[in-house]
Design a protein around this motif. Structure first.
Motif, mmCIF file in Angstrom:
data_model
loop_
_atom_site.group_PDB
_atom_site.id
_atom_site.type_symbol
_atom_site.label_atom_id
_atom_site.label_comp_id
_atom_site.label_asym_id
_atom_site.label_seq_id
_atom_site.Cartn_x
_atom_site.Cartn_y
_atom_site.Cartn_z
ATOM 1 N N PRO A 481 0.815 -1.224 0.000
ATOM 2 C CA PRO A 481 0.000 0.000 0.000
ATOM 3 C C PRO A 481 0.845 1.270 0.000
ATOM 4 O O PRO A 481 0.477 2.269 -0.644
ATOM 5 C CB PRO A 481 -0.820 -0.125 1.297
ATOM 6 N N ALA A 482 1.979 1.246 0.707
ATOM 7 C CA ALA A 482 2.823 2.430 0.770
ATOM 8 C C ALA A 482 3.480 2.749 -0.568
ATOM 9 O O ALA A 482 3.724 3.919 -0.889
ATOM 10 C CB ALA A 482 3.891 2.243 1.847
ATOM 11 N N LEU A 483 3.759 1.720 -1.350
ATOM 12 C CA LEU A 483 4.478 1.901 -2.618
ATOM 13 C C LEU A 483 3.580 1.873 -3.848
ATOM 14 O O LEU A 483 4.064 2.071 -4.962
ATOM 15 C CB LEU A 483 5.547 0.808 -2.753
ATOM 16 N N ARG A 484 2.298 1.618 -3.662
ATOM 17 C CA ARG A 484 1.395 1.432 -4.802
ATOM 18 C C ARG A 484 1.429 2.612 -5.770
ATOM 19 O O ARG A 484 1.497 2.436 -6.994
ATOM 20 C CB ARG A 484 -0.028 1.201 -4.302
ATOM 21 N N GLY A 485 1.390 3.840 -5.254
ATOM 22 C CA GLY A 485 1.424 5.006 -6.124
ATOM 23 C C GLY A 485 2.723 5.105 -6.896
ATOM 24 O O GLY A 485 2.735 5.470 -8.083
ATOM 25 N N SER A 486 3.824 4.772 -6.248
ATOM 26 C CA SER A 486 5.129 4.789 -6.926
ATOM 27 C C SER A 486 5.183 3.730 -8.017
ATOM 28 O O SER A 486 5.738 3.961 -9.095
ATOM 29 C CB SER A 486 6.254 4.558 -5.905
ATOM 30 N N PHE A 487 4.613 2.547 -7.741
ATOM 31 C CA PHE A 487 4.584 1.501 -8.765
ATOM 32 C C PHE A 487 3.839 1.966 -10.007
ATOM 33 O O PHE A 487 4.266 1.704 -11.137
ATOM 34 C CB PHE A 487 3.912 0.242 -8.209
ATOM 35 N N ALA A 488 2.718 2.650 -9.823
ATOM 36 C CA ALA A 488 1.941 3.135 -10.954
ATOM 37 C C ALA A 488 2.758 4.112 -11.800
ATOM 38 O O ALA A 488 2.708 4.099 -13.033
ATOM 39 C CB ALA A 488 0.653 3.792 -10.471
ATOM 40 N N GLU A 489 3.549 4.976 -11.125
ATOM 41 C CA GLU A 489 4.399 5.924 -11.834
ATOM 42 C C GLU A 489 5.484 5.194 -12.617
ATOM 43 O O GLU A 489 5.780 5.534 -13.778
ATOM 44 C CB GLU A 489 5.043 6.907 -10.852
ATOM 45 N N VAL A 490 6.110 4.197 -11.991
ATOM 46 C CA VAL A 490 7.160 3.432 -12.653
ATOM 47 C C VAL A 490 6.609 2.690 -13.871
ATOM 48 O O VAL A 490 7.180 2.721 -14.964
ATOM 49 C CB VAL A 490 7.805 2.430 -11.673
#
Length: 494
Positions: A481-490
């Motif tokens: 959950p903490a990294l989900r937004g970063s994954f979407a950007e990557v």
């Protein structure tokens, strides 16, 4: 009598020859390539699968009396879209189970059609790996090719068609298409229409242990087999592996640590209303099952050891791992190298190593990779437990099950006893068993499994590590959950 089991995998097609007592007489395989034309895309040429059969079966039979072969059964990679034209020519490369190109189609199905309606029609919601989103993608992005589609098939069913000339599938593989009414074990007319298909384009549905036909004379001659050899409908690889490990009937369970990872739990009845959390599919034994799926399991270990470390001895990389402790300061790994299915349903998810320090060692990172996959397996087990399923033990199969270190870690993380079958050839062995039932050597899948499946050893969890692993699991769970937004950007920049 002899029976041939075929395991149509992602990187290779494996063949085994089994007698009616369940003894494996010979094993061989043929490998082939996977195409990755764009980031997140994964496809394969079905001609490579058929070439593997044409080469592999004669080699398998070398030195044996082929006249004794009574049946062939195939367990195959699920969800793949094989599109044939009216001349039975393959229209485009098969889009595989781990392909992530269908983001927009999955969003349309889950948001516009709606998850509640999908659950009513099929018992499941849409995932990028399922077949229906692939059909919609082909309709949207390749309309000229889509207009030529005469038959929609799944990978192992394409092989069965080449063997028999019959257009057929089985209930377990059909369950993973999102075009199938799992509760009623038949194609969903509404889902077919929604995807621009008709019932005439779909294969006839059989139970996995039923015979769909016999070998075509010219195929039998080429393979060196009798023309009367029965071909079973077969099963999706996970259902076939479950049969091959004896996970048949309520109260059993199988974990597969192959390229992908699965938690497979047979059920007596169809589990309605849970398909938004865990897959609810038909089983190859005539009943149903729950299944959690992680897209990268043993493939994570292969990526880490072979591609990142540049090594080839996996056992040596694990030699210094201390399985007697679960140090809270060790790093964590999220195993989402190809996105993820259960429980996140996120094609944008990516792998991550978290918590490294100057004291982190090569062995620590190897341990993190193994532990991260085990935690992802636990995600699916926890979903099953939340549904009231008693999870106390499980068989284990797949390449990852050859690692004593990994098995010890998995048993401790799940807190259950793991059972290693005497035979490690899960999908291929299950395929041969289904062929034995189809040919009349056994009267049911349950009787076949009860007669020939045995165990080799058991791995019992260490209760002293339970609380330590529980704490690490809870920390690990918070990372996606903490990294989900970063994954979407990557993923968006790939």
């Amino acid at each position: 009598m002899y029976f041939i089991g075929v395991d149509l995998g992602t990187s290779a097609c494996k063949f085994l020859l089994m007698d009616e007592r369940g003894e494996i007489l010979n094993i061989t395989s043929r490998s082939y390539d996977v195409e990755f034309p764009r980031p997140g895309w994964s496809q394969q040429d079905p001609a490579d699968w058929w070439r593997a059969v044409r080469e592999g079966v004669p080699e398998l039979l070398s030195g044996f009396d082929a006249a004794q072969v009574a049946g062939i059964g195939c367990g195959g990679q699920m969800h793949g879209l094989v599109a044939l034209d009216e001349k039975d020519e393959v229209i485009r490369p098969a889009i595989l189970w781990n392909d992530g190109r269908t983001v927009e189609q999955v969003r349309y199905l889950n948001e516009t059609v709606g998850t509640s309606r999908l659950l009513e029609l099929t018992g499941n919601i849409a995932y990028a790996g399922f077949t229906a989103p692939k059909v919609l993608w082909m309709r949207d992005e390749e309309p000229e090719l889509f207009s030529r589609v005469a038959h929609v098939m799944l990978p192992k069913d394409y092989l069965n068609h080449r063997l028999t000339g019959v257009y057929a599938t089985d209930v377990s593989d059909a369950s993973g298409t999102l075009l199938f009414d799992v509760a009623r074990r038949t194609w969903s007319e509404e889902m077919l229409a929604l995807c621009g298909l008709t019932a005439s384009q779909m294969p006839e549905v059989h139970e996995s242990y039923e015979a769909i036909g016999t070998l075509l004379p010219e195929v039998a001659a080429e393979l060196g087999l009798p023309a009367g050899v029965v071909v079973a409908a077969g099963a999706g690889d996970n259902a076939a592996a479950a049969v091959g490990t004896g996970a048949v009937g309520a109260g059993t369970m199988n974990i597969s640590l192959g390229t992908s990872g699965t938690v497979f739990i047979p059920t007596t009845d169809f589990a309605a209303g849970v398909g938004d959390r865990i897959h609810s599919f038909c089983h190859a034994d005539g009943a149903w099952h729950l299944m959690g799926c992680i897209l990268s399991a043993a493939s994570c270990n292969a990526w880490w050891v072979n591609d990142v470390l540049g090594a080839d001895d996996m056992a040596a990389e694990q030699a210094n791992i201390d399985v007697r402790s679960a140090d809270p300061s060790l790093p964590y790994f999220l195993p989402y190298l190809m996105g993820e299915r259960t429980p996140h349903n996120d094609v944008s998810a990516r792998g991550a190593l978290v918590g490294m320090s100057m004291s982190t060692t090569r062995s620590d990172l190897t341990r993190a990779v193994l532990e991260g996959v085990a935690f992802a397996v636990r995600d699916s087990v926890e979903i099953a437990r939340s549904l009231g399923v008693d999870v106390s033990s499980s068989t284990v199969c797949g390449g990852g099950a050859r690692s004593a270190v990994w098995l010890r870690m998995l048993a401790d993380i799940l807190g259950i006893e793991l059972v290693l079958p005497a035979t490690e050839q899960g999908p291929g062995y299950g395929g041969a068993m289904l062929a034995a039932v189809a040919a009349g050597a056994y009267d049911s899948v349950a009787s076949c499994a009860g007669s020939i499946v045995s165990e080799r050893e058991r791995v019992t969890p260490n209760p002293d590590l339970a609380s330590a692993y529980d704490r690490r699991y809870q920390v690990w769970r918070g990372m996606y959950p903490a990294l989900r937004g970063s994954f979407a950007e990557v993923a968006g920049g790939e």
